[in-house]
Design an enzyme around this catalytic site. Structure first.
Site, PDB file in Angstrom:
ATOM      1  N   LYS A   9       2.294   7.485   5.508  1.00 18.88           N
ATOM      2  CA  LYS A   9       1.088   6.988   6.184  1.00 18.88           C
ATOM      3  C   LYS A   9       0.729   7.816   7.427  1.00 18.88           C
ATOM      4  CE  LYS A   9       1.540   2.149   4.650  1.00 18.88           C
ATOM      5  NZ  LYS A   9       1.458   0.741   5.108  1.00 18.88           N
ATOM      6  N   TYR A  49      -6.452  -0.771  -1.647  1.00 21.14           N
ATOM      7  CA  TYR A  49      -5.851  -2.018  -1.159  1.00 21.14           C
ATOM      8  C   TYR A  49      -6.669  -3.252  -1.587  1.00 21.14           C
ATOM      9  CZ  TYR A  49      -2.237   0.089   1.869  1.00 21.14           C
ATOM     10  OH  TYR A  49      -1.119   0.739   2.363  1.00 21.14           O
ATOM     11  N   ASN A 112       3.652   1.151   9.527  1.00 24.61           N
ATOM     12  CA  ASN A 112       5.023   1.098   9.010  1.00 24.61           C
ATOM     13  C   ASN A 112       5.393   2.307   8.149  1.00 24.61           C
ATOM     14  OD1 ASN A 112       3.517   0.361   6.832  1.00 24.61           O
ATOM     15  ND2 ASN A 112       4.497  -1.615   6.497  1.00 24.61           N
ATOM     16  N   HIS A 115       4.272   3.732   2.186  1.00 27.01           N
ATOM     17  CA  HIS A 115       3.804   2.763   1.187  1.00 27.01           C
ATOM     18  C   HIS A 115       4.574   2.975  -0.101  1.00 27.01           C
ATOM     19  CE1 HIS A 115       1.158   0.585  -1.578  1.00 27.01           C
ATOM     20  NE2 HIS A 115       1.375   1.596  -2.389  1.00 27.01           N
ATOM     21  N   GLU A 126      -1.900   2.761  -9.105  1.00 28.14           N
ATOM     22  CA  GLU A 126      -1.903   3.569  -7.878  1.00 28.14           C
ATOM     23  C   GLU A 126      -1.769   5.069  -8.181  1.00 28.14           C
ATOM     24  OE1 GLU A 126      -0.335   0.075  -4.855  1.00 28.14           O
ATOM     25  OE2 GLU A 126       1.024   1.722  -5.318  1.00 28.14           O
TER      26      GLU A 126
HETATM   27  P1  IDP Z   1       4.044  -3.451   1.549  1.00 31.68           P
HETATM   28  O1  IDP Z   1       3.398  -2.196   2.121  1.00 31.68           O
HETATM   29  O2  IDP Z   1       5.462  -3.603   2.011  1.00 31.68           O
HETATM   30  O3  IDP Z   1       3.898  -3.551   0.053  1.00 31.68           O
HETATM   31  P2  IDP Z   1       1.925  -5.453   1.720  1.00 31.68           P
HETATM   32  O4  IDP Z   1       2.174  -6.913   1.895  1.00 31.68           O
HETATM   33  O5  IDP Z   1       1.484  -4.964   0.394  1.00 31.68           O
HETATM   34  O6  IDP Z   1       3.265  -4.702   2.186  1.00 31.68           O
HETATM   35  O7  IDP Z   1       0.871  -5.031   2.814  1.00 31.68           O
HETATM   36  C1  IDP Z   1       0.251  -3.767   2.780  1.00 31.68           C
HETATM   37  C2  IDP Z   1       0.284  -3.160   4.165  1.00 31.68           C
HETATM   38  O8  IDP Z   1      -0.553  -3.950   5.018  1.00 31.68           O
HETATM   39  C3  IDP Z   1       1.647  -3.177   4.862  1.00 31.68           C
HETATM   40  O9  IDP Z   1       2.460  -2.070   4.524  1.00 31.68           O
HETATM   41  C4  IDP Z   1       1.259  -3.156   6.320  1.00 31.68           C
HETATM   42  O10 IDP Z   1       0.933  -1.834   6.745  1.00 31.68           O
HETATM   43  C5  IDP Z   1      -0.013  -3.989   6.332  1.00 31.68           C
HETATM   44  N1  IDP Z   1       0.246  -5.399   6.668  1.00 31.68           N
HETATM   45  C6  IDP Z   1       0.853  -6.325   5.903  1.00 31.68           C
HETATM   46  N2  IDP Z   1       0.911  -7.528   6.520  1.00 31.68           N
HETATM   47  C7  IDP Z   1       0.295  -7.333   7.717  1.00 31.68           C
HETATM   48  C8  IDP Z   1       0.023  -8.197   8.831  1.00 31.68           C
HETATM   49  O11 IDP Z   1       0.345  -9.397   8.838  1.00 31.68           O
HETATM   50  N3  IDP Z   1      -0.636  -7.621   9.896  1.00 31.68           N
HETATM   51  C9  IDP Z   1      -1.010  -6.301   9.907  1.00 31.68           C
HETATM   52  N4  IDP Z   1      -0.776  -5.477   8.888  1.00 31.68           N
HETATM   53  C10 IDP Z   1      -0.125  -5.968   7.816  1.00 31.68           C
HETATM   54 MG    MG Z   2       2.217  -3.774  -1.129  1.00 35.93          MG
END
Ligand code: IDP
Ligand code: MG
Length: 138
Positions: A9, A49, A112, A115, A126
């Site tokens: 990312k 997304y 984070n 992905h 994807e």
């Molecule tokens: P993942 O990336 O671990 O699969 P997902 O639930 O699919 O997690 O969420 C996609 C991305 O959205 C996450 O990697 C993170 O960057 C962001 N995200 C998820 N939950 C939150 C939140 O509560 N606040 C802000 N960003 C979030």
């Molecule tokens: Mg996800």
């Protein structure tokens, strides 16, 4: 052999962590079978997304994914989807296990660093969203 889709990312690319992430990927026995560095646009990030479009964080997430270049990857390994999720660690870096990429590199829940696809159907969607068949060379 299973394939999964990964992104380094913008927060990680910005901090010059491409090499460190790729090193971990290869050390864990994944083969990088396709890779490109691109700048996403808002419509492309929104399409990617789409499953999160009703979530409160959708707008911030899609905007931050377009905030700088990303590295798109197709990874191959036995059980690649689960193995890559494990190497990434929990979505929230505060909950990520020691030794995971998110524990080591992530700065926040949103930023984070990486992905990964969460299931076989997601991986197929994807990978094909960003790569054509001729760009994937196992
Ligand atoms: P993942 O990336 O671990 O699969 P997902 O639930 O699919 O997690 O969420 C996609 C991305 O959205 C996450 O990697 C993170 O960057 C962001 N995200 C998820 N939950 C939150 C939140 O509560 N606040 C802000 N960003 C979030
Ligand atoms: Mg996800």
């Amino acid at each position: 052999m299973e394939q999964t889709f990964a992104i380094i990312k913008p927060d990680a690319v910005e901090r010059n962590l491409i090499g460190k992430v790729l090193e971990r990927i290869e050390a864990e026995g994944f083969r990088i079978i396709s890779m490109k560095r691109v700048l996403l646009t808002i419509p492309i990030a929104e399409g990617f997304y789409h499953v999160h479009k009703e979530r409160p964080f959708f707008k911030d997430l899609t905007k931050s994914m377009c905030g700088g270049p990303v590295v798109l990857l197709v990874l191959e390994k036995e059980g690649a989807i689960k193995a890559w999720r494990k190497l990434m660690g929990a979505t929230n870096p505060a909950e990520a296990d020691e030794g995971t990429l998110r524990k080591e590199f992530a700065v926040s829940l949103e930023k984070n660093s990486v992905h990964g696809s969460d299931a076989p159907e997601t991986a197929v969607f994807e990978i094909s969203y960003f790569f054509s068949q001729t760009e994937i060379i196992p």
